[in-house]
Enzyme design. Structure first.
Site, short mmCIF file in Angstrom:
data_model
loop_
_atom_site.label_atom_id
_atom_site.label_comp_id
_atom_site.label_asym_id
_atom_site.label_seq_id
_atom_site.Cartn_x
_atom_site.Cartn_y
_atom_site.Cartn_z
N GLY A 174 -127.02 32.53 -6.56
CA GLY A 174 -127.23 32.78 -7.99
C GLY A 174 -126.67 34.12 -8.44
O GLY A 174 -126.07 34.23 -9.51
N CYS A 175 -126.86 35.13 -7.63
CA CYS A 175 -126.39 36.47 -7.98
C CYS A 175 -124.86 36.52 -7.98
O CYS A 175 -124.26 37.21 -8.81
CB CYS A 175 -126.98 37.51 -7.04
SG CYS A 175 -128.78 37.56 -7.18
#
Length: 166
Positions: free
Chosen positions: A56-57
């Site tokens: 996600g990051c």
């Protein structure tokens, strides 16, 4: 989620910021966020993310990098923040070819100032982690937008829509 009624002031302390790339060399500086606001045409976008090199990051960071020119054209400087160290940030920037500077908040001063560390659940266990959040400040250092608990994949598009309407 947009909450423009929240009041958070730009902190006065300095932060360790990593920028550049492996080919041309990394720069690590200690600067205040006010210095970045002063260098911008319109203001500062400060986004918090949990951990370098996670799915996600990585999605969020590459999305910010992809849209960096458009955000710059709107007059904003973009800085990412996590609790990861300088070496981890350099690796993340290199691996994902990021063009945004990243703040190494290993002492969690920024995270605490912006109240982004919360209890989270992972694999059935609770732990304290950064809740993905973004704060936008105008040229005077006043917060104009606050987005908390955002989705990594859709966030930059939502942010750009909010900024173009402002």
């Amino acid at each position: 989620m947009n909450n423009t009624h929240e009041t958070i002031f730009l902190p006065t302390f300095t932060s360790t910021i990593v920028s550049g790339n492996a080919k041309d060399g990394f720069q690590t500086v200690s600067k205040s966020l006010a210095d970045y606001v002063a260098q911008s045409d319109k203001g500062l976008i400060l986004y918090f993310y949990p951990k370098d090199n996670t799915a996600g990051c990585s999605t969020q960071a590459t999305d910010f990098s992809t849209h960096l020119q458009a955000l710059s054209d709107l007059g904003y400087t973009v800085l990412g923040v996590s609790r990861d160290g300088i070496g981890s940030h350099e690796n993340f920037i290199t691996k994902k070819e990021l063009s945004i500077p990243l703040i190494s908040d290993t002492d969690e001063m920024l995270c605490q100032h912006f109240d982004v560390i919360k209890e989270k659940m992972m694999y059935g266990k609770t732990h304290l982690g950064i809740v993905r959040s973004t704060f936008v400040f105008d040229k005077t250092g006043n917060m104009t937008h606050s987005f908390r608990n955002v989705k990594a994949k859709e966030h930059v598009a939502h942010l750009m829509t909010a900024l173009t309407k402002a």
